[in-house]
Design an enzyme around this catalytic site. Structure first.
Site, mmCIF file in Angstrom:
data_model
loop_
_atom_site.group_PDB
_atom_site.id
_atom_site.type_symbol
_atom_site.label_atom_id
_atom_site.label_comp_id
_atom_site.label_asym_id
_atom_site.label_seq_id
_atom_site.Cartn_x
_atom_site.Cartn_y
_atom_site.Cartn_z
ATOM 1 N N HIS A 122 0.830 -1.205 0.000
ATOM 2 C CA HIS A 122 0.000 0.000 0.000
ATOM 3 C C HIS A 122 0.868 1.260 0.000
ATOM 4 C CE1 HIS A 122 -3.500 2.527 1.137
ATOM 5 N NE2 HIS A 122 -2.599 3.191 1.840
ATOM 6 N N GLU A 123 1.877 1.295 0.850
ATOM 7 C CA GLU A 123 2.714 2.496 0.949
ATOM 8 C C GLU A 123 3.594 2.671 -0.285
ATOM 9 O OE1 GLU A 123 2.032 4.635 3.035
ATOM 10 O OE2 GLU A 123 0.762 3.405 4.316
ATOM 11 N N HIS A 126 1.634 4.229 -3.108
ATOM 12 C CA HIS A 126 1.510 5.689 -3.049
ATOM 13 C C HIS A 126 2.671 6.359 -3.787
ATOM 14 C CE1 HIS A 126 -2.006 6.459 -0.658
ATOM 15 N NE2 HIS A 126 -1.574 5.802 0.403
ATOM 16 N N GLU A 184 -6.256 6.592 -1.675
ATOM 17 C CA GLU A 184 -6.236 5.447 -0.768
ATOM 18 C C GLU A 184 -6.769 4.187 -1.443
ATOM 19 O OE1 GLU A 184 -4.956 5.116 2.398
ATOM 20 O OE2 GLU A 184 -4.057 7.022 1.825
#
Length: 250
Positions: A122-123, A126, A184
């Site tokens: 997820h990070e 980004h 997100e």
């Protein structure tokens, strides 16, 4: 009028990019080089001002998982680094250029390597999707827009600061916050693909976010429409849908 024309031309000349995997068009006023420089500068500040964990086993575990996901990211030009910070806050983030930081607080919530990979994917997503640069670009455009409209509508000089503040609130709720929630969802989708591609079990992503949802119920949260993150139930529902869309073979 000259200011208005110059501002509008500036907005028209910004870079046009697309996100990986989701292929969404992006509004960019920040160049990749500027973004990389900012990431390196901020990473140095984080290291200098944070308490780095001395738990070698934990550091090695996060670095191993991070390296496996970075290997399938398609960004060999990133200077990947993975660091654990001694902090009970359940948080993690990835700066432009591949500087990833995990707080020990979020590692206490992850039950296995697959759930750490959920957060890692997820990070990293980004950073791959350049969400930080996109958010900065929208904020810059919002600031320019407030000034342009104030001039175009002939707002008296003594009221222009007040007008800009009101416009900022409107753009925050009407544009920037919804896009933050889009970021997100996008990071969830790209992150799931990355962890799956690296050999981790995407089904564990559901369990991790269920754990986070239980944790969030014990603290006050703003209404979903005023939050940069989607509602827990919405996020988990979308993650299940993303998992169903993953290819059969890696």
């Amino acid at each position: 009028m000259k200011f208005i024309v110059t501002a509008l031309l500036g907005l028209l000349l910004v870079g046009c990019t697309k996100t990986p995997l989701t292929n969404r068009s992006q509004f960019m006023m920040i160049s990749p080089d500027q973004e990389m420089t900012l990431g390196a500068t901020e990473a140095k500040k984080v290291v200098e001002t944070s308490k780095i964990s001395t738990d070698k086993k934990l550091q090695d575990r996060v670095k191993r998982i991070g390296a496996q996901i970075a290997a399938v990211s398609g960004r060999s030009d990133f200077a990947w680094e993975f660091t654990v910070i001694q902090d009970d806050t359940p948080n993690a983030f990835c700066l432009p250029g591949g500087k990833v930081f995990f707080y020990t607080g979020i590692l206490k919530i992850t039950e296995n390597d697959d759930q750490i990979a959920t957060v890692m994917g997820h990070e990293i997503a980004h950073a791959l999707a350049r969400h930080g640069a996109e958010r900065m670009s929208m904020q810059n455009a919002s600031n320019i827009g407030a000034q342009v409209l104030a001039v175009a509508l002939n707002v008296p000089a003594q009221y222009q600061n007040l007008y800009a503040q009101a416009y900022g609130v409107t753009s925050q709720v009407g544009l920037i916050l919804p896009y933050s929630r889009t970021f997100e969802h996008e990071a969830d989708q790209i992150g799931l693909y990355l962890m799956w591609k690296a050999g981790y079990n995407p089904a564990q992503a559901v369990k991790f976010w269920e754990n986070m949802a239980r944790l969030s119920k014990s603290s006050q949260k703003p209404p979903a429409f005023l939050s940069t993150h989607p509602a827990d139930e919405e996020r988990i529902r979308e993650i299940r849908a993303y998992i169903a869309q993953l290819p059969v073979t890696r």
